[in-house]
Design a protein around this motif. Structure first.
Motif, PDB file in Angstrom:
ATOM      1  N   LYS A 207       0.872  -1.177   0.000  1.00  0.00           N
ATOM      2  CA  LYS A 207       0.000   0.000   0.000  1.00  0.00           C
ATOM      3  C   LYS A 207       0.903   1.220   0.000  1.00  0.00           C
ATOM      4  N   VAL A 208       0.976   1.898  -1.145  1.00  0.00           N
ATOM      5  CA  VAL A 208       1.814   3.093  -1.287  1.00  0.00           C
ATOM      6  C   VAL A 208       0.910   4.311  -1.138  1.00  0.00           C
ATOM      7  N   PRO A 209       1.151   5.159  -0.145  1.00  0.00           N
ATOM      8  CA  PRO A 209       0.196   6.219   0.189  1.00  0.00           C
ATOM      9  C   PRO A 209       0.145   7.385  -0.785  1.00  0.00           C
ATOM     10  N   ASP A 210       1.279   7.750  -1.401  1.00  0.00           N
ATOM     11  CA  ASP A 210       1.270   8.932  -2.262  1.00  0.00           C
ATOM     12  C   ASP A 210       2.372   8.840  -3.309  1.00  0.00           C
ATOM     13  N   ASP A 211       2.390   9.824  -4.229  1.00  0.00           N
ATOM     14  CA  ASP A 211       3.358   9.817  -5.329  1.00  0.00           C
ATOM     15  C   ASP A 211       4.787   9.985  -4.831  1.00  0.00           C
TER      16      ASP A 211
ATOM     17  N   TYR B 196      14.127  -7.014  -8.968  1.00  0.00           N
ATOM     18  CA  TYR B 196      12.759  -6.613  -8.659  1.00  0.00           C
ATOM     19  C   TYR B 196      12.084  -5.913  -9.841  1.00  0.00           C
ATOM     20  N   LYS B 197      10.760  -6.081  -9.899  1.00  0.00           N
ATOM     21  CA  LYS B 197       9.951  -5.343 -10.871  1.00  0.00           C
ATOM     22  C   LYS B 197       8.712  -4.824 -10.161  1.00  0.00           C
ATOM     23  N   LEU B 198       8.470  -3.503 -10.267  1.00  0.00           N
ATOM     24  CA  LEU B 198       7.336  -2.858  -9.613  1.00  0.00           C
ATOM     25  C   LEU B 198       6.171  -2.736 -10.590  1.00  0.00           C
ATOM     26  N   LEU B 199       4.996  -3.191 -10.164  1.00  0.00           N
ATOM     27  CA  LEU B 199       3.789  -3.144 -10.993  1.00  0.00           C
ATOM     28  C   LEU B 199       2.642  -2.530 -10.183  1.00  0.00           C
ATOM     29  N   GLN B 200       1.700  -1.951 -10.907  1.00  0.00           N
ATOM     30  CA  GLN B 200       0.524  -1.379 -10.256  1.00  0.00           C
ATOM     31  C   GLN B 200      -0.643  -2.350 -10.362  1.00  0.00           C
ATOM     32  N   ILE B 201      -1.397  -2.491  -9.287  1.00  0.00           N
ATOM     33  CA  ILE B 201      -2.583  -3.344  -9.300  1.00  0.00           C
ATOM     34  C   ILE B 201      -3.685  -2.586 -10.032  1.00  0.00           C
TER      35      ILE B 201
ATOM     36  N   TYR C 153      -4.149  -2.822  -0.794  1.00  0.00           N
ATOM     37  CA  TYR C 153      -2.941  -2.858  -1.623  1.00  0.00           C
ATOM     38  C   TYR C 153      -3.193  -2.162  -2.954  1.00  0.00           C
ATOM     39  N   ASN C 154      -2.190  -1.443  -3.433  1.00  0.00           N
ATOM     40  CA  ASN C 154      -2.305  -0.807  -4.752  1.00  0.00           C
ATOM     41  C   ASN C 154      -1.076  -1.022  -5.633  1.00  0.00           C
ATOM     42  N   TYR C 155      -0.013  -1.628  -5.087  1.00  0.00           N
ATOM     43  CA  TYR C 155       1.178  -1.931  -5.900  1.00  0.00           C
ATOM     44  C   TYR C 155       1.693  -3.332  -5.569  1.00  0.00           C
ATOM     45  N   PHE C 156       2.455  -3.863  -6.515  1.00  0.00           N
ATOM     46  CA  PHE C 156       2.933  -5.242  -6.416  1.00  0.00           C
ATOM     47  C   PHE C 156       4.379  -5.294  -6.886  1.00  0.00           C
ATOM     48  N   ILE C 157       5.238  -5.947  -6.127  1.00  0.00           N
ATOM     49  CA  ILE C 157       6.633  -6.152  -6.539  1.00  0.00           C
ATOM     50  C   ILE C 157       6.867  -7.652  -6.699  1.00  0.00           C
ATOM     51  N   ARG C 158       7.465  -8.012  -7.830  1.00  0.00           N
ATOM     52  CA  ARG C 158       7.895  -9.396  -8.027  1.00  0.00           C
ATOM     53  C   ARG C 158       9.410  -9.438  -8.027  1.00  0.00           C
ATOM     54  N   GLY C 159       9.975 -10.243  -7.150  1.00  0.00           N
ATOM     55  CA  GLY C 159      11.424 -10.438  -7.125  1.00  0.00           C
ATOM     56  C   GLY C 159      11.773 -11.772  -7.753  1.00  0.00           C
ATOM     57  N   ASN C 160      12.595 -11.763  -8.786  1.00  0.00           N
ATOM     58  CA  ASN C 160      12.987 -12.988  -9.488  1.00  0.00           C
ATOM     59  C   ASN C 160      14.367 -13.425  -9.023  1.00  0.00           C
ATOM     60  N   TRP C 161      14.480 -14.675  -8.509  1.00  0.00           N
ATOM     61  CA  TRP C 161      15.755 -15.148  -7.947  1.00  0.00           C
ATOM     62  C   TRP C 161      16.218 -16.492  -8.502  1.00  0.00           C
TER      63      TRP C 161
ATOM     64  N   VAL D 282       9.993   4.557   2.365  1.00  0.00           N
ATOM     65  CA  VAL D 282       9.979   3.216   1.782  1.00  0.00           C
ATOM     66  C   VAL D 282       9.917   2.167   2.888  1.00  0.00           C
ATOM     67  N   SER D 283      10.669   2.384   3.959  1.00  0.00           N
ATOM     68  CA  SER D 283      10.631   1.451   5.093  1.00  0.00           C
ATOM     69  C   SER D 283       9.218   1.340   5.660  1.00  0.00           C
ATOM     70  N   GLY D 284       8.515   2.472   5.710  1.00  0.00           N
ATOM     71  CA  GLY D 284       7.147   2.460   6.214  1.00  0.00           C
ATOM     72  C   GLY D 284       6.230   1.645   5.343  1.00  0.00           C
ATOM     73  N   VAL D 285       6.414   1.747   4.014  1.00  0.00           N
ATOM     74  CA  VAL D 285       5.601   0.961   3.083  1.00  0.00           C
ATOM     75  C   VAL D 285       5.889  -0.525   3.248  1.00  0.00           C
ATOM     76  N   LEU D 286       7.153  -0.876   3.396  1.00  0.00           N
ATOM     77  CA  LEU D 286       7.540  -2.285   3.494  1.00  0.00           C
ATOM     78  C   LEU D 286       7.067  -2.939   4.799  1.00  0.00           C
ATOM     79  N   LYS D 287       6.895  -2.125   5.846  1.00  0.00           N
ATOM     80  CA  LYS D 287       6.459  -2.683   7.121  1.00  0.00           C
ATOM     81  C   LYS D 287       5.050  -3.255   7.044  1.00  0.00           C
ATOM     82  N   THR D 288       4.230  -2.725   6.147  1.00  0.00           N
ATOM     83  CA  THR D 288       2.840  -3.172   6.045  1.00  0.00           C
ATOM     84  C   THR D 288       2.609  -4.089   4.839  1.00  0.00           C
ATOM     85  N   GLN D 289       3.670  -4.543   4.193  1.00  0.00           N
ATOM     86  CA  GLN D 289       3.517  -5.357   3.000  1.00  0.00           C
ATOM     87  C   GLN D 289       3.079  -6.778   3.333  1.00  0.00           C
ATOM     88  N   LEU D 290       2.471  -7.427   2.352  1.00  0.00           N
ATOM     89  CA  LEU D 290       2.257  -8.871   2.401  1.00  0.00           C
ATOM     90  C   LEU D 290       3.371  -9.496   1.573  1.00  0.00           C
TER      91      LEU D 290
END
Length: 252
Positions: A158-162, A189-194, A202-210, A236-244
């Motif tokens: 969940k990214v709160p603002d631009d 990583y690749k950042l995508l919008q839901i 949630y409004n954004y999605f990151i896929r990490g390929n390993w 960014v740390s604040g956004v990551l704290k609430t991520q799934l």
């Protein structure tokens, strides 16, 4: 009449002598490709240039390289690695001053704990210039890697603002640069919008390929990665704290 017949015989022999031996020419073409990669394994860029035409171009794993300098950038990104390359020539054809060759290519790059291994099927075009075969173009198709288990990380955010989104995008870019510096240019990583079924959660999605858990650990334990991770902005740390956050892979 005898003199004319002798002249015809001599002329025929002379022409035959001037015609290149097809098998020898094929061997010369394959030697040029081998010598090019022998120089590449040593990161000897000046010698690599001597085996290519000025208009050299290439297509490698979805990326187009307009010049040899562009292509050599791949090797410059992994300098210091131990390189092992195996070339199996499937077929080589020569027609005048042009030649083509199909190669099965097996390569590995080892730098500390990082090991990159790939198998490819490659098509080469060569030109004969001043009696020397030079690489003009090649196309590389990467084959499935048996070590790739589709291991990935999934991040719902969940990214709160631009402003936070800009800092998140910048951080991902820096992390991907660090990952590429390790030689894993096809991980990161690749950042995508839901787009559909958006909610307040949630409004954004990151896929990490390993690829596999071993590569994931190597990357995340590296100084290059952690130097960036340790300097992540507070937004960014604040956004990551609430991520799934979950890790996924192939169904076993």
């Amino acid at each position: 009449m005898k003199q004319f017949f002798l002249f015809v015989v001599m002329a025929t022999l002379l022409v035959a002598c001037q015609q290149p031996n097809p098998e020898a020419e094929k061997a010369n073409v394959e030697a040029a490709i081998n010598d090019f990669y022998s120089a590449a394994q040593k990161f000897d860029y000046e010698t690599m240039k001597t085996f290519c035409t000025p208009d050299f171009s290439a297509f490698e794993d979805g990326m187009k390289f307009e010049s040899l300098d562009d292509f050599m950038g791949l090797f410059k990104g992994i300098e210091g690695s131990t390189v092992v390359m195996k070339l199996n020539f499937v077929s080589t054809d020569v027609s005048g001053n042009m030649a083509s060759s199909i190669v099965e290519f097996d390569a590995s790059f080892t730098n500390g704990p990082a090991v990159i291994h790939f198998l490819t099927y490659e098509d080469y075009i060569l030109k004969k210039v001043n009696n020397k075969w030079l690489l003009s173009y090649f196309h590389s198709s990467h084959l499935p890697n048996p070590e790739d288990t589709d291991y990935a990380s999934v991040h719902l955010l969940k990214v709160p603002d631009d402003a936070a989104l800009d800092e998140l995008s910048g951080t991902i870019g820096k992390l991907n640069e660090a990952i590429s510096s390790l030689g894993y240019w096809d991980c990161g990583y690749k950042l995508l919008q839901i787009k559909e079924d958006k909610s307040d959660t949630y409004n954004y999605f990151i896929r990490g390929n390993w690829k596999n858990p071993e590569i994931y650990k190597i990357i995340h334990d590296s100084d290059a990665f952690n130097n960036v991770a340790d300097s992540i902005p507070e937004s960014v740390s604040g956004v990551l704290k609430t991520q799934l956050y979950v890790k996924v892979g192939k169904i076993e």
